[in-house]
Design a protein around this motif. Sequence first.
Motif, PDB file in Angstrom:
ATOM      1  N   ASN A   1       0.828  -1.214   0.000  1.00 46.24           N
ATOM      2  CA  ASN A   1       0.000   0.000   0.000  1.00 46.24           C
ATOM      3  C   ASN A   1       0.860   1.260   0.000  1.00 46.24           C
ATOM      4  OD1 ASN A   1      -2.455  -1.371  -0.032  1.00 46.24           O
ATOM      5  ND2 ASN A   1      -2.518  -1.524   2.195  1.00 46.24           N
ATOM      6  N   ALA A   2       1.925   1.259   0.788  1.00 49.34           N
ATOM      7  CA  ALA A   2       2.826   2.417   0.823  1.00 49.34           C
ATOM      8  C   ALA A   2       3.517   2.597  -0.523  1.00 49.34           C
ATOM      9  CB  ALA A   2       3.858   2.251   1.932  1.00 49.34           C
ATOM     10  N   SER A   3       3.902   1.492  -1.141  1.00 52.82           N
ATOM     11  CA  SER A   3       4.567   1.578  -2.450  1.00 52.82           C
ATOM     12  C   SER A   3       3.631   2.178  -3.496  1.00 52.82           C
ATOM     13  CB  SER A   3       5.033   0.182  -2.871  1.00 52.82           C
ATOM     14  OG  SER A   3       5.918   0.262  -3.946  1.00 52.82           O
ATOM     15  N   TRP A   4       2.363   1.807  -3.449  1.00 56.19           N
ATOM     16  CA  TRP A   4       1.365   2.379  -4.355  1.00 56.19           C
ATOM     17  C   TRP A   4       1.229   3.885  -4.120  1.00 56.19           C
ATOM     18  CZ3 TRP A   4      -1.102   1.490  -8.703  1.00 56.19           C
ATOM     19  CH2 TRP A   4      -2.307   2.139  -8.989  1.00 56.19           C
ATOM     20  N   ARG A   5       1.025   4.269  -2.860  1.00 58.41           N
ATOM     21  CA  ARG A   5       0.855   5.698  -2.539  1.00 58.41           C
ATOM     22  C   ARG A   5       2.105   6.504  -2.894  1.00 58.41           C
ATOM     23  NH1 ARG A   5      -0.748   3.512   2.199  1.00 58.41           N
ATOM     24  NH2 ARG A   5       1.055   4.407   3.225  1.00 58.41           N
ATOM     25  N   GLU A   6       3.264   5.984  -2.540  1.00 60.56           N
ATOM     26  CA  GLU A   6       4.509   6.705  -2.804  1.00 60.56           C
ATOM     27  C   GLU A   6       4.827   6.735  -4.291  1.00 60.56           C
ATOM     28  OE1 GLU A   6       7.222   4.946   0.011  1.00 60.56           O
ATOM     29  OE2 GLU A   6       6.038   5.736   1.673  1.00 60.56           O
ATOM     30  N   GLY A   7       4.456   5.681  -5.007  1.00 61.84           N
ATOM     31  CA  GLY A   7       4.611   5.688  -6.459  1.00 61.84           C
ATOM     32  C   GLY A   7       3.726   6.741  -7.109  1.00 61.84           C
ATOM     33  N   LEU A   8       2.498   6.875  -6.594  1.00 58.65           N
ATOM     34  CA  LEU A   8       1.598   7.917  -7.115  1.00 58.65           C
ATOM     35  C   LEU A   8       2.133   9.310  -6.795  1.00 58.65           C
ATOM     36  CD1 LEU A   8      -1.896   6.364  -6.299  1.00 58.65           C
ATOM     37  CD2 LEU A   8      -0.807   6.561  -8.557  1.00 58.65           C
ATOM     38  N   LEU A   9       2.710   9.468  -5.600  1.00 58.01           N
ATOM     39  CA  LEU A   9       3.349  10.739  -5.254  1.00 58.01           C
ATOM     40  C   LEU A   9       4.510  11.015  -6.215  1.00 58.01           C
ATOM     41  CD1 LEU A   9       3.983  13.224  -3.505  1.00 58.01           C
ATOM     42  CD2 LEU A   9       5.236  11.689  -1.961  1.00 58.01           C
ATOM     43  N   ALA A  10       5.331   9.994  -6.464  1.00 53.55           N
ATOM     44  CA  ALA A  10       6.455  10.149  -7.394  1.00 53.55           C
ATOM     45  C   ALA A  10       5.959  10.538  -8.783  1.00 53.55           C
ATOM     46  CB  ALA A  10       7.262   8.854  -7.454  1.00 53.55           C
ATOM     47  N   LYS A  11       4.868   9.936  -9.204  1.00 50.20           N
ATOM     48  CA  LYS A  11       4.287  10.267 -10.509  1.00 50.20           C
ATOM     49  C   LYS A  11       3.924  11.756 -10.554  1.00 50.20           C
ATOM     50  CE  LYS A  11       0.419   9.231 -13.497  1.00 50.20           C
ATOM     51  NZ  LYS A  11      -0.312   8.188 -14.140  1.00 50.20           N
ATOM     52  N   ASN A  12       3.284  12.255  -9.494  1.00 49.45           N
ATOM     53  CA  ASN A  12       2.919  13.675  -9.455  1.00 49.45           C
ATOM     54  C   ASN A  12       4.142  14.577  -9.426  1.00 49.45           C
ATOM     55  OD1 ASN A  12       0.040  14.062  -9.594  1.00 49.45           O
ATOM     56  ND2 ASN A  12      -0.051  12.785  -7.780  1.00 49.45           N
ATOM     57  N   VAL A  13       5.179  14.148  -8.740  1.00 45.27           N
ATOM     58  CA  VAL A  13       6.425  14.920  -8.733  1.00 45.27           C
ATOM     59  C   VAL A  13       6.991  14.986 -10.146  1.00 45.27           C
ATOM     60  CG1 VAL A  13       8.811  14.979  -7.918  1.00 45.27           C
ATOM     61  CG2 VAL A  13       6.968  14.429  -6.312  1.00 45.27           C
ATOM     62  N   LEU A  14       7.058  13.834 -10.815  1.00 43.22           N
ATOM     63  CA  LEU A  14       7.636  13.786 -12.163  1.00 43.22           C
ATOM     64  C   LEU A  14       6.789  14.559 -13.179  1.00 43.22           C
ATOM     65  CD1 LEU A  14       8.815  10.076 -12.153  1.00 43.22           C
ATOM     66  CD2 LEU A  14      10.271  12.119 -12.076  1.00 43.22           C
ATOM     67  N   LEU A  15       5.495  14.625 -12.934  1.00 39.98           N
ATOM     68  CA  LEU A  15       4.618  15.406 -13.819  1.00 39.98           C
ATOM     69  C   LEU A  15       4.661  16.902 -13.509  1.00 39.98           C
ATOM     70  CD1 LEU A  15       1.469  13.074 -13.901  1.00 39.98           C
ATOM     71  CD2 LEU A  15       2.977  13.627 -15.829  1.00 39.98           C
ATOM     72  N   GLY A  16       5.342  17.275 -12.417  1.00 41.85           N
ATOM     73  CA  GLY A  16       5.426  18.681 -12.026  1.00 41.85           C
ATOM     74  C   GLY A  16       4.189  19.180 -11.311  1.00 41.85           C
ATOM     75  N   ASN A  17       3.377  18.254 -10.772  1.00 39.01           N
ATOM     76  CA  ASN A  17       2.136  18.636 -10.096  1.00 39.01           C
ATOM     77  C   ASN A  17       2.319  18.976  -8.627  1.00 39.01           C
ATOM     78  OD1 ASN A  17       0.794  18.192 -12.481  1.00 39.01           O
ATOM     79  ND2 ASN A  17       0.145  16.133 -11.941  1.00 39.01           N
ATOM     80  N   THR A  18       3.516  18.808  -8.113  1.00 33.07           N
ATOM     81  CA  THR A  18       3.794  19.140  -6.721  1.00 33.07           C
ATOM     82  C   THR A  18       5.249  19.582  -6.611  1.00 33.07           C
ATOM     83  OG1 THR A  18       3.730  18.347  -4.429  1.00 33.07           O
ATOM     84  CG2 THR A  18       4.348  16.746  -6.103  1.00 33.07           C
ATOM     85  N   LYS A  19       5.524  20.458  -5.673  1.00 28.59           N
ATOM     86  CA  LYS A  19       6.890  20.961  -5.517  1.00 28.59           C
ATOM     87  C   LYS A  19       7.690  20.133  -4.527  1.00 28.59           C
ATOM     88  CE  LYS A  19       5.442  25.499  -6.725  1.00 28.59           C
ATOM     89  NZ  LYS A  19       5.808  26.525  -7.430  1.00 28.59           N
ATOM     90  N   GLY A  20       7.002  19.464  -3.603  1.00 35.60           N
ATOM     91  CA  GLY A  20       7.689  18.633  -2.628  1.00 35.60           C
ATOM     92  C   GLY A  20       8.331  17.414  -3.278  1.00 35.60           C
ATOM     93  N   TYR A  21       9.385  16.921  -2.665  1.00 37.48           N
ATOM     94  CA  TYR A  21      10.082  15.695  -3.079  1.00 37.48           C
ATOM     95  C   TYR A  21      10.744  15.786  -4.459  1.00 37.48           C
ATOM     96  CZ  TYR A  21       7.740  13.462   0.844  1.00 37.48           C
ATOM     97  OH  TYR A  21       7.289  13.135   2.092  1.00 37.48           O
ATOM     98  N   ALA A  22      10.804  16.969  -5.048  1.00 39.65           N
ATOM     99  CA  ALA A  22      11.329  17.105  -6.405  1.00 39.65           C
ATOM    100  C   ALA A  22      12.757  16.597  -6.551  1.00 39.65           C
ATOM    101  CB  ALA A  22      11.251  18.563  -6.849  1.00 39.65           C
ATOM    102  N   ASN A  23      13.543  16.657  -5.484  1.00 42.20           N
ATOM    103  CA  ASN A  23      14.933  16.205  -5.552  1.00 42.20           C
ATOM    104  C   ASN A  23      15.180  14.945  -4.737  1.00 42.20           C
ATOM    105  OD1 ASN A  23      15.843  18.398  -7.207  1.00 42.20           O
ATOM    106  ND2 ASN A  23      15.600  19.694  -5.423  1.00 42.20           N
TER     107      ASN A  23
END
Length: 143
Positions: free
Chosen positions: A17-39
């Motif tokens: 479950n964490a891998s799914w959520r964190e993968g979705l967060l990573a997807k949003n980071v890579l799409l530029g939809n969030t500023k957090g975790y960019a690096n």
Amino acid sequence: MRLWSLHPQYLDSAGLNASWREGLLAKNVLLGNTKGYANHPQLIRFKNSPDPNLYIDAFLTEIYKEAVRRNFSYNKEKIRVIENIPSIPVTKGQLEYEYEHLRRKLQKRSPEFLVKLPVLTELKPHPLFETIEGEVEDWEIIT
């Protein structure tokens, strides 16, 4: 954020479950939809891939497939199902490090799952990755 290089079958329910959520967060980071975790270091291998957004969806596709195998209900609409793309290399040392890291987590949160985890002589990577010789990846933060 932990985007496991290990095959999702090794993850307990909380880990999957964490891998799914964190993968979705990573997807949003890579799409530029969030500023957090960019690096975040876990994103380096995706950023270095030929198409980061395609590769994070391929990563999430395998998490989704494992969830379906376990009869979990994940929203498939959140990803593009991607299969059969060239793999990303991951070192044997990275897989070994992650396996020990996972074992420590399971000792605390899911000892019953840890007991079922086989003693492995050859670790199976997440299907997106191909194992190569080498030590722990340079981007890994050793804890």
